[in-house]
Design a protein around this motif. Structure first.
Motif: not given
Lengths: 343, 257, 288
Positions: C161-182
């Motif tokens: 649910k939390s913003k950071w939690g979602l960020g972590m899961r995004a990072f786990a999927e694809d770190a580069e893409a997550a970086e590009l998304q801020g």
């Protein structure tokens, strides 16, 4: 024979083949020189240090070879322990001669490696690590539980030294120097086998198994057979060194074969340099000598070793051997620049 | 007698049918193209042939031997070799070492011989070296013998990939998108090489490619699949004029936009 | 077997399982998000326990203060270690594993030198026993189970649910893409290590009154965590929970009927057989 355009490059590979042809001689000479050391050094303590270093080199080199097939091995201590205990029991309980017990202990360990290896080497890397780590601990509990057989927590005492060597009856192992020569022979024997495996086509295939098993499979390489082969041969050789250890120190207990042993071997190998064949020889020698400063203070020793491991991984990832390469490159680049000036 | 036969082969992943009732044959010395839109099941078909995937139903046989369920290394030993979409090499090895791995099946390896490094072992190694140079010469890579494979430019890496597979001495070579990422010069060179492999070594070739011009030029026969099913088969001219094929490609394009 | 005995065994299994689950949770997080097998996890656990000792027993701070303080201190240490040691080699997974191994034993030896050889006892503030369904469980252990459950729920909510939690899961999927998304990779790694090491410390703090603490408790904890994660399936949090309780159950039953050392062998054999039959673990995900 294909006469192709790569004339000078051809020569490099063929040269390598010729170098390899002379390797038995090289090994023989080194072996001889090492064996003559007791004539010069009679201090028992120094000989003891050298002997320790030599059988640890066997442990570390075999450990490194298994790492080089791409496996995270966390159970070197388990197989060394199997070797030590087997040999001790074969001699004390069954009255076998050491010279039979040692190779049999090696075979027992190799067999265990095959039995453990076939189901576990096909799993993902970390599972192999977990299982080999657990194997070591489980064996230790077995040794403690079955006291009548294994001597329990106290271990096995009064393991006799090797009986006189068949044709040289005055070599009765009453002196350190006898053990020293045996340790040299055992070490050179092991290193020679590992060296030939690595430099031959077998080594090329082991590396292929490590670097790209999907590709290797599509070329007809049976990954499992090679991984198990390396695992079994190395475990067997390490076990023979374990057997030597048992008859050299006269006493073994479960404490001798804990995860710390494998951790030490990993540190020696990586600090020395796992890419290079000579890396763990150098790593083991240097670290064990340095560790003598803290003899008896295991925690300080481990502190230093693990600290070094961290530093090496961060700053010198290819280990201490790479210093040699770096120096070589510095010299050749300076040679190049002088050549340019002359041109 | 047909070389490779796929008889009503299907592969299901859960509910998804990646390949359905595929019938295909590759004859001795043929170059056959396998084309279709993205996701049509081409790579799945390759994986089924090489044993990396097991068919859900149907039979695959090569030179009268059943391939179903054979593990990949056995399939390679049976005479089928392949390259991969993403260039696969042994990155830490030199060009020569890469090809030498491919030759491991060539001569019988004796543990004792290697251990003692007898003259017979050295002779074997020299022979392998010569054979490797032959293949590298043929592929035009002999000048780069001691280069690290990972340092080669992309086009040459792909050529090396083909060279390694060739070293196995396959009677059937599966090429998975060998021209990807190549400029026109490199592509023309690769097409020529493929043709030469077929002529010189008599190897049958099954090639998956998106570069349709290359496929038309190279292949005598083309199989078109879509949604895991074969929709057409024939000579390049026949395929180019086949309505279903055109619809498959154009239909897809409309969907994509 | 009497009814009360069965319940007692189940209760024991739960309390052991809860400890193991808490222990493995941090490691699972670090592996699931950052693909790192952080062997030094055990050292964090050990440091958490010793922090409880020094802050609680020696300094006399209230237990309710010790818990957050301990988590915070060890968490910050984790972040510092990540920035100094892991970040430079973030892409080399093999190097990270060996570095973490070195770190674990470095901290353990340091622990021996600083804390001394003798095991330390930690006073517990939860005295007395709780009776459930005819079986007794000490309040200490009950607290472990309760806090463990809270931690798992908390982590789950955080990740989902939390913003950071979602960020972590995004990072786990694809770190580069997550970086590009801020989503800053550095921040995610720091946060991940803070939580992961913090969880290990929490386990240590909770366990401190229950067991005697020694500097070697870390290495033993690492092996157990690895078994739990391996059995449960690498990267799966629910899998780690289930396997933690299974292992807890085997240990509870085994110790009661066969003795402690044999139990260990049983656990190990069970894990090996299970993995041989189902190589991805209980709820393991096939990772490319």
């Amino acid at each position: 024979m294909a006469e192709s355009t790569g004339g000078a490059k051809e020569a490099k590979f063929l040269q390598e083949i010729n170098v390899q042809a002379r390797s038995p001689i090289h090994f023989g000479v080194i072996c001889l020189i090492l064996c003559l050391v007791p004539l010069v050094v009679s201090n028992e303590y120094y000989l003891h240090v050298l002997i320790s270093i030599f059988y640890h080199i066997i442990y570390a080199s075999t450990y490194r070879f298994i790492l080089r097939t791409g496996q995270f091995h966390f159970g070197a201590h388990a197989f060394i322990g199997i070797g030590a205990y087997s040999s001790a029991l074969l001699v004390t309980k069954l009255g076998l001669s050491f010279w039979l017990a040692m190779p049999i202990a090696g075979l027992i360990s190799a067999t265990c490696a095959i039995l453990v290896g076939y189901p576990t080497l096909r799993l993902k890397g970390i599972y192999f690590a977990i299982i080999t780590w657990g194997l070591g601990d489980t064996l230790r509990f077995l040794y403690i539980r079955f006291e009548s057989l294994f001597g329990g927590a106290l271990g096995i005492f009064s393991i006799p030294e090797p009986d006189s060597f068949p044709f040289f009856s005055n070599i009765d192992f009453s002196q350190k120097s006898h053990f020293y020569v045996l340790s040299v022979l055992l070490m050179m024997f092991t290193l020679y086998i590992l060296y030939r495996m690595e430099k031959s086509r077998l080594g090329l295939i082991f590396g292929a198994v490590r670097e790209g098993d999907k590709l290797a499979r599509s070329l007809g390489i049976n990954i499992m057979n090679y991984k198990v082969l390396a695992f079994a041969v190395c475990s067997g050789l390490a076990a023979m060194a374990g057997s030597f250890y048992a008859h050299y120190t006269y006493y073994i207990s479960p404490k001798d074969f804990s995860i710390l042993l494998t951790i030490y071997l990993a540190i020696y190998t990586i600090v020395g340099g796992k890419e290079n064949f000579y890396g763990c020889i150098i790593g083991t020698s240097i670290l064990m000598l340095a560790g003598e400063i803290f003899a008896g203070y295991a925690h300080y020793q481990l502190l230093m070793y693990s600290g070094l491991l961290i530093l090496i991984i961060l700053f010198l990832p290819n280990g201490l051997v790479s210093i040699y390469d770096i120096i070589g490159r510095l010299f050749s680049s300076s040679a190049k620049s002088t050549a340019l000036k002359d041109a | 007698m047909a070389h490779l036969v796929l008889d009503n082969v299907s592969k299901n992943f859960g509910g998804l049918a990646a390949v359905s009732d595929l019938n295909m044959e590759i004859n001795d010395r043929e170059i056959v193209g396998l084309i279709g839109p993205n996701g049509a099941g081409k790579t799945t078909t390759f994986n089924l042939i090489t044993g990396e995937l097991k068919p859900s139903s149907g039979e695959i046989s090569f030179e009268s031997k059943k391939l179903n369920g054979m593990r990949p290394h056995r399939v390679a030993k049976a005479g089928i070799s392949r390259t991969y979409q993403l260039t696969t090499l042994f990155p830490g090895y030199t060009v020569m070492e890469n090809v030498l791995v491919g030759f491991h099946l060539e001569t019988k390896f004796s543990f004792v011989e290697a251990l003692l490094n007898l003259r017979s072992n050295r002779r074997k190694e020299r022979r392998l070296f010569d054979r490797a140079m032959e293949v590298l010469d043929f592929m035009g890579l002999s000048k780069l013998v001691d280069e690290q494979a990972e340092n080669l430019p992309h086009g040459l890496q792909r050529k090396l990939g083909v060279a390694i597979s060739l070293a196995c001495g396959p009677r059937l070579l599966l090429l998975d998108e060998p021209l990807t990422g190549m400029n026109p010069t490199e592509a023309a060179d690769m097409i020529n090489t493929i043709r030469q492999i077929n002529e010189r070594y008599g190897t049958a070739i099954l090639i998956v490619e998106h570069n349709l011009k290359a496929v038309m030029a190279l292949c005598r026969r083309i199989v078109v699949i879509n949604f895991g099913m074969k929709i057409a088969q024939g000579s390049p001219e026949e395929i180019q004029n086949d309505e279903q094929v055109i619809e498959a490609y154009i239909g897809r394009q409309i969907d994509a936009s | 077997m009497e009814h009360a005995e069965i319940v007692q065994n189940i209760i024991n299994a739960f309390s052991i399982g809860a400890i193991y689950a808490l222990l493995a949770l941090g490691m699972t997080l670090l592996f699931g998000i950052m693909d790192i097998l952080f062997f030094a996890h055990g050292a964090m656990y050990m440091l958490g326990a010793y922090t409880a000792f020094y802050l609680g027993t020696k300094l006399g701070l209230s237990y309710f203060l010790v818990i957050p303080l301990g988590i915070f201190l060890v968490g910050i240490l984790g972040v510092g270690l990540e920035k100094a040691l892991i970040k430079p080699i973030r892409n080399d997974h093999i190097a990270i594993i060996f570095l973490a191994i070195g770190l674990n034993w470095f901290l353990e030896s340091l622990g021996f030198i600083v804390f001394g050889l003798r095991p330390k006892p930690v006073d517990s503030i939860f005295t007395g026993n709780l009776k459930i369904l005819g079986a007794t469980i000490s309040w200490e252990r009950a607290v472990v189970v309760i806090v463990g459950l809270l931690a798992v729920c908390g982590l789950y909510l955080f990740l989902m649910k939390s913003k950071w939690g979602l960020g972590m899961r995004a990072f786990a999927e694809d770190a580069e893409a997550a970086e590009l998304q801020g989503i800053s990779n550095d921040s995610i790694c720091s946060l991940g290590f803070f939580i992961g090491c913090g969880l290990a410390a929490l386990a240590g703090i909770l366990v401190a009154p229950v067991f005697i603490i020694t500097p070697t408790m870390g290495s033993h904890a690492v092996l157990i965590s690895l078994l739990v994660i391996g059995l449960g399936g690498l990267g799966s949090i629910p899998g780690a929970l289930i396997s933690a309780f299974i292992i807890g159950a085997i240990e509870a039953l085994g110790t009661a009927y066969f003795g402690a050392d044999v139990t260990w062998g049983l656990i190990f054999i069970f894990v090996v057989i299970f993995l041989a039959v189902r190589p991805t673990g209980i709820l393991g995900v096939e990772r490319e």
